[in-house]
Design a protein around this motif. Structure first.
Motif, PDB file in Angstrom:
ATOM      1  N   ASN A   1       0.858  -1.290  -0.138  1.00  9.75           N
ATOM      2  CA  ASN A   1       0.021   0.025   0.146  1.00  9.75           C
ATOM      3  C   ASN A   1       0.719   1.252   0.092  1.00  9.75           C
ATOM      4  OD1 ASN A   1      -2.451  -1.263  -0.096  1.00  9.75           O
ATOM      5  ND2 ASN A   1      -2.815  -0.933   2.164  1.00  9.75           N
ATOM      6  N   ALA A   2       2.004   1.318   0.781  1.00  9.60           N
ATOM      7  CA  ALA A   2       2.755   2.581   0.955  1.00  9.60           C
ATOM      8  C   ALA A   2       3.435   2.787  -0.190  1.00  9.60           C
ATOM      9  CB  ALA A   2       3.878   1.999   2.202  1.00  9.60           C
TER      10      ALA A   2
ATOM     11  N   LYS B   1       2.384   1.722  -3.445  1.00  4.20           N
ATOM     12  CA  LYS B   1       1.464   1.934  -4.366  1.00  4.20           C
ATOM     13  C   LYS B   1       0.844   3.212  -4.283  1.00  4.20           C
ATOM     14  CE  LYS B   1      -2.642  -0.407  -4.075  1.00  4.20           C
ATOM     15  NZ  LYS B   1      -3.614  -1.187  -4.050  1.00  4.20           N
TER      16      LYS B   1
ATOM     17  N   ARG C   1     -12.755   1.496  -0.209  1.00  3.45           N
ATOM     18  CA  ARG C   1     -11.455   2.146  -0.938  1.00  3.45           C
ATOM     19  C   ARG C   1     -11.829   3.705  -1.059  1.00  3.45           C
ATOM     20  NH1 ARG C   1      -9.307   0.604  -5.935  1.00  3.45           N
ATOM     21  NH2 ARG C   1      -7.220   0.793  -5.023  1.00  3.45           N
TER      22      ARG C   1
ATOM     23  N   ALA D   1      -8.015   6.862  -4.038  1.00  2.00           N
ATOM     24  CA  ALA D   1      -7.426   5.561  -4.124  1.00  2.00           C
ATOM     25  C   ALA D   1      -7.885   4.923  -5.447  1.00  2.00           C
ATOM     26  CB  ALA D   1      -7.506   4.785  -2.872  1.00  2.00           C
TER      27      ALA D   1
ATOM     28  N   TYR E   1      -8.711  -3.778  -4.629  1.00  4.97           N
ATOM     29  CA  TYR E   1      -9.947  -4.384  -4.414  1.00  4.97           C
ATOM     30  C   TYR E   1     -10.261  -3.938  -3.159  1.00  4.97           C
ATOM     31  CZ  TYR E   1      -8.607  -7.103  -8.474  1.00  4.97           C
ATOM     32  OH  TYR E   1      -8.218  -7.458  -9.705  1.00  4.97           O
ATOM     33  N   GLY E   2      -9.533  -3.384  -2.162  1.00  2.00           N
ATOM     34  CA  GLY E   2      -9.967  -2.960  -0.764  1.00  2.00           C
ATOM     35  C   GLY E   2     -10.022  -4.203   0.108  1.00  2.00           C
TER      36      GLY E   2
ATOM     37  N   LEU F   1      -6.172  -4.233   3.619  1.00  2.00           N
ATOM     38  CA  LEU F   1      -6.058  -3.796   5.028  1.00  2.00           C
ATOM     39  C   LEU F   1      -7.052  -4.625   6.053  1.00  2.00           C
ATOM     40  CD1 LEU F   1      -6.080   0.141   5.360  1.00  2.00           C
ATOM     41  CD2 LEU F   1      -4.358  -1.790   6.004  1.00  2.00           C
TER      42      LEU F   1
ATOM     43  N   THR G   1       1.325   8.696   5.056  1.00  2.00           N
ATOM     44  CA  THR G   1       0.633   7.880   5.839  1.00  2.00           C
ATOM     45  C   THR G   1       1.788   7.262   6.699  1.00  2.00           C
ATOM     46  OG1 THR G   1      -1.300   7.608   4.411  1.00  2.00           O
ATOM     47  CG2 THR G   1      -1.095   5.965   6.015  1.00  2.00           C
TER      48      THR G   1
END
Ligand code: ADP
Ligand code: MG
Length: 296
Positions: free
Chosen positions: A203-204, A206, A249, A253, A259-260, A263, A287
């Protein structure tokens, strides 16, 4: 004398019954109210008597809190099922649509190729959603498969895997893993921990479009603290408490692939290891995600 005795026994008995009835009435009322609460009206609560505050009220309050938890988990189950079916249906609808339109008449070979390529994209999406759902479900089953894991070994494995997978993009992640951590072990499920930590790193990377990401691992307060910091798109305050829900999401984003599910999966894995997941973020600034896993 005996008449007086019999009369006093009767009076005591009746007074006892009356008091018993009066003192049991709140319980009887409560039972009646509870019987009316069903899955369809889980929003109902037991009434609290304003003038009084005794054990019965305390019990009603506790039951109300329990109902609140039940209602919340019921709601999140419902939205999970709704979201999951939407995520599964969308690619199926486009596969069907693409195939049906293509089959309507005779077409040139390029058109068949184009249609098949689009079908492959949708099937890949379907495959990804199904795999993520399976992983999400696994987090409820994998309790027994715990082992001792050397934290720094696991971290370097993750770093290796992420750098191999995306050589073309070159992800600038700065890993700070002190050599003093070499002997520190964590009890957990290796595969799940791998998924959880790499999800946060992915995530970080992306959401920060090539800006440097830092991943620092420290031994702190009888546990391992993994801090992943990025200078990416950030998360708005309103979204912060929603992003742990499966499939959610943020608006900023949506232009990035995903696809959420990552996390919420990570959050389940962290909870399975009695750990904590904290997210601090500022929109357009970046973040910081911290994962904490107790080592004892
Ligand atoms: N490092 C981050 N920076 C900005 N937003 C983030 C970050 N990590 C998570 N998010 C937000 O949380 C949402 C859920 O994350 P995740 O479940 O991993 O889904 P996905 O990566 O598929 O979008 C993301 O869509 C995004 O809105
Ligand atoms: Mg993700």
């Amino acid at each position: 004398m005996s008449a007086f005795f019999v009369a006093s026994v009767f009076i005591t008995f009746f007074i006892g019954r009356i008091f018993a009835n009066i003192s049991q009435r709140p319980i009887v009322n409560m039972t009646g109210n509870l019987k009316r609460i069903r899955a369809s009206n889980l929003h109902m609560r037991l009434p609290l008597r304003r003038a009084k505050s005794d054990d019965v009220d305390h019990l009603s309050l506790t039951i109300n809190q329990l109902l609140e938890h039940l209602e919340q988990s019921f709601e999140s189950q419902k939205s999970f099922v709704a979201n999951a079916s939407h995520e599964l249906r969308t690619p199926i609808t486009s596969i069907l649509g693409e195939a049906e339109i293509t089959l309507m008449k005779e077409r040139k070979p390029e058109e068949y190729q184009k249609a098949l390529a689009e079908i492959v994209v949708s099937v890949e999406r379907l495959n990804h959603v199904i795999n993520s759902l399976m992983e999400l479900m696994q987090t409820n089953l994998d309790h027994k498969d715990f082992q001792n894991i050397r934290v720094s070994e696991l971290m370097w494995e993750i770093a290796d895997e992420l750098s191999v997978k995306r050589t073309s993009e070159h992800i600038p992640v700065n890993y700070i893993i002190p050599s003093g951590l070499a002997d520190i072990e964590l009890t957990g499920n290796r595969r799940l921990l791998f998924i959880a930590i790499s999800n946060i790193l992915k995530n970080a990377v992306k959401f920060s479009e090539g800006k440097m990401v830092t991943c620092e691992v420290t031994y702190f307060n009888h546990g391992i603290l993994i801090t992943v910091t990025d200078k990416g798109i950030g998360i708005s305050e309103a979204d912060l408490h929603k992003i742990l829900q499966p499939f959610y999401r943020s608006a900023n984003a949506l232009k990035y692939p995903g696809y959420g599910i990552g996390l919420s999966l990570t959050n389940n894995i962290v909870r399975l290891h009695n750990g904590t997941l904290k997210i601090r973020s500022k929109l357009d600034e970046g973040t910081r995600v911290t994962l904490f896993f107790p080592t004892q």
